[in-house]
Design a protein around this motif. Structure first.
Motif, PDB file in Angstrom:
ATOM      1  N   ASN A 108       0.836  -1.203   0.000  1.00  0.00           N
ATOM      2  CA  ASN A 108       0.000   0.000   0.000  1.00  0.00           C
ATOM      3  C   ASN A 108       0.873   1.257   0.000  1.00  0.00           C
ATOM      4  N   THR A 109       1.446   1.535  -1.157  1.00  0.00           N
ATOM      5  CA  THR A 109       2.333   2.693  -1.297  1.00  0.00           C
ATOM      6  C   THR A 109       1.901   3.594  -2.458  1.00  0.00           C
ATOM      7  N   HIS A 110       0.644   3.467  -2.879  1.00  0.00           N
ATOM      8  CA  HIS A 110       0.135   4.321  -3.956  1.00  0.00           C
ATOM      9  C   HIS A 110       0.117   5.769  -3.483  1.00  0.00           C
ATOM     10  N   GLY A 111       0.719   6.656  -4.271  1.00  0.00           N
ATOM     11  CA  GLY A 111       0.701   8.071  -3.942  1.00  0.00           C
ATOM     12  C   GLY A 111       1.786   8.542  -3.007  1.00  0.00           C
ATOM     13  N   THR A 112       2.816   7.722  -2.770  1.00  0.00           N
ATOM     14  CA  THR A 112       3.869   8.141  -1.833  1.00  0.00           C
ATOM     15  C   THR A 112       4.614   9.373  -2.340  1.00  0.00           C
ATOM     16  N   GLY A 113       4.910   9.411  -3.649  1.00  0.00           N
ATOM     17  CA  GLY A 113       5.634  10.561  -4.180  1.00  0.00           C
ATOM     18  C   GLY A 113       4.842  11.845  -4.080  1.00  0.00           C
ATOM     19  N   CYS A 114       3.565  11.779  -4.429  1.00  0.00           N
ATOM     20  CA  CYS A 114       2.684  12.942  -4.311  1.00  0.00           C
ATOM     21  C   CYS A 114       2.614  13.416  -2.859  1.00  0.00           C
ATOM     22  N   THR A 115       2.426  12.455  -1.966  1.00  0.00           N
ATOM     23  CA  THR A 115       2.275  12.769  -0.548  1.00  0.00           C
ATOM     24  C   THR A 115       3.529  13.419   0.023  1.00  0.00           C
ATOM     25  N   TYR A 116       4.677  12.870  -0.328  1.00  0.00           N
ATOM     26  CA  TYR A 116       5.968  13.387   0.147  1.00  0.00           C
ATOM     27  C   TYR A 116       6.139  14.843  -0.282  1.00  0.00           C
ATOM     28  N   ALA A 117       5.990  15.105  -1.592  1.00  0.00           N
ATOM     29  CA  ALA A 117       6.198  16.456  -2.111  1.00  0.00           C
ATOM     30  C   ALA A 117       5.180  17.443  -1.541  1.00  0.00           C
TER      31      ALA A 117
END
Length: 268
Positions: free
Chosen positions: A208-217
Motif C-alpha cells: 500500500n504505497t500508492h501516492g507516496t511521491g505525491c504525498t511526500y512532495a
C-alpha cells in the motif's frame, strides 16, 4: 496582529481513487496543518489497480485556475505534480512567472500501475520551463534516469551523481528518493550545491504505497508554507510519510496498490 493562515497550492492531476494526485496532495497538506488550494491539470479514471482513462484539461483553463487562486489567496508554497503535456507545462510556467513563494516539483511521469502520466514530448518542456523554477525537485530513481537519459542509479554514489547533474538543469535542490532501490533501508538524498543530507528509514513490508511521491512532495510544500527552511521541511515530511506508510495496512482500500494512511494521526 492578524495570524496568517498557511496556504499551499497543488497543481496536479485528479485521481478518482483518491490515493494519489490532487486528492493525496490535499490530504497531505491538510494533515500537516495547511490550507490546500488546487488546480487540476487532468482528470484520470483511476483506482488501486490501473488508470483506465485520462482527460487533459485545456491549458487556458489550467492557467485560469492558477490566476483565480493566486489573485485572491496568499499562497506561500506551490507543489507541481502531473503536468501531462507541453501546452500545460508552458501555461503553468507562464502563470507562475510572478510567484515568489517556494515551488516543489514532483516530476510525475508514470503511475504506480505503470501507466504513463506525462507525454513523451513533454519531458523537454518540463526540463526547459519548469526545472529552473523549482526550489526543490523530487524525482524517484526512474524519473531521475528519464530526465537525464541515463540508466537508473543503483548505488548511493550514483544517486548523488545524478542529483548533481539534475542541479545543473536549474533547481535549487534535488531530493533523490530511494524507494525503488533494493535493501531493507530506504534512503533519500537531499542534494544542494553546498551539501548532501541523507534521510533513511526501515523499508516497510506493504503493497500500500500508492501516492507516496505525491504525498511526500505535498507534505514538503506544506512545511515550507509554515516557514520551515528546506532541510527541516524535508525532514518533517519524511517522518510524516514514514508514519503514513507504517499505518497504511490499517486501511482496506481497493484490491491493488492501496494508499498510504494520510490521516494516521487523526483517525482512531
Amino acid at each position: 496582529m492578524t495570524k496568517t493562515t498557511p496556504i499551499s497550492l497543488t497543481i496536479a492531476g485528479s485521481d478518482s481513487g483518491g490515493g494519489a494526485g490532487i486528492q493525496a496532495d490535499i490530504k497531505a497538506m491538510s494533515a500537516n496543518n495547511v490550507y490546500a488550494a488546487s488546480v487540476i491539470t487532468a482528470v484520470t479514471a483511476q483506482n488501486t489497480r490501473s488508470v483506465s482513462a485520462l482527460h487533459e484539461i485545456p491549458a487556458p483553463i489550467v492557467a485560469a485556475q492558477i490566476d483565480a487562486v493566486l489573485s485572491d489567496l496568499s499562497v506561500q508554497s506551490i507543489k507541481l505534480g502531473m503536468l501531462f503535456s507541453p501546452q500545460i507545462i508552458q501555461a503553468v510556467a507562464a502563470a507562475l512567472s510572478a510567484f515568489r513563494g517556494a515551488v516543489v516539483v514532483d516530476p510525475v511521469m508514470i503511475a504506480k500501475s505503470g501507466d504513463a502520466l506525462l507525454q513523451e514530448d513533454a519531458v523537454a518542456a518540463l526540463v526547459a520551463d519548469i526545472l529552473p523554477r523549482a526550489d526543490l525537485l523530487t524525482p524517484n530513481l526512474p524519473e531521475a534516469a528519464r530526465l537525464l537519459n541515463q540508466p537508473e542509479a543503483d548505488s548511493t554514489d550514483q544517486m548523488v551523481t545524478q542529483a548533481r547533474a539534475l542541479l545543473k538543469m536549474g533547481p535549487k535542490a534535488v531530493l533523490m528518493k530511494g524507494g525503488h532501490s533494493a535493501g531493507n533501508i530506504c534512503s533519500d538524498a537531499l542534494v544542494t550545491a553546498e551539501r548532501v543530507t541523507w534521510l533513511s528509514a526501515p523499508r516497510i513490508d506493504t503493497r500500500n504505497t500508492h501516492g507516496t511521491g505525491c504525498t511526500y512532495a505535498a507534505a514538503i510544500a506544506a512545511w515550507l508554507a509554515h516557514g520551515k527552511p528546506l532541510g527541516a521541511a524535508v525532514q518533517a515530511a519524511h517522518d510524516y510519510l514514514h508514519r503514513a506508510i507504517i499505518a497504511a495496512d490499517q486501511l482496506e482500500i481497493g484490491t491493488g496498490h492501496g494508499p498510504v494512511h494520510h490521516f494516521h494521526a487523526v483517525w482512531s
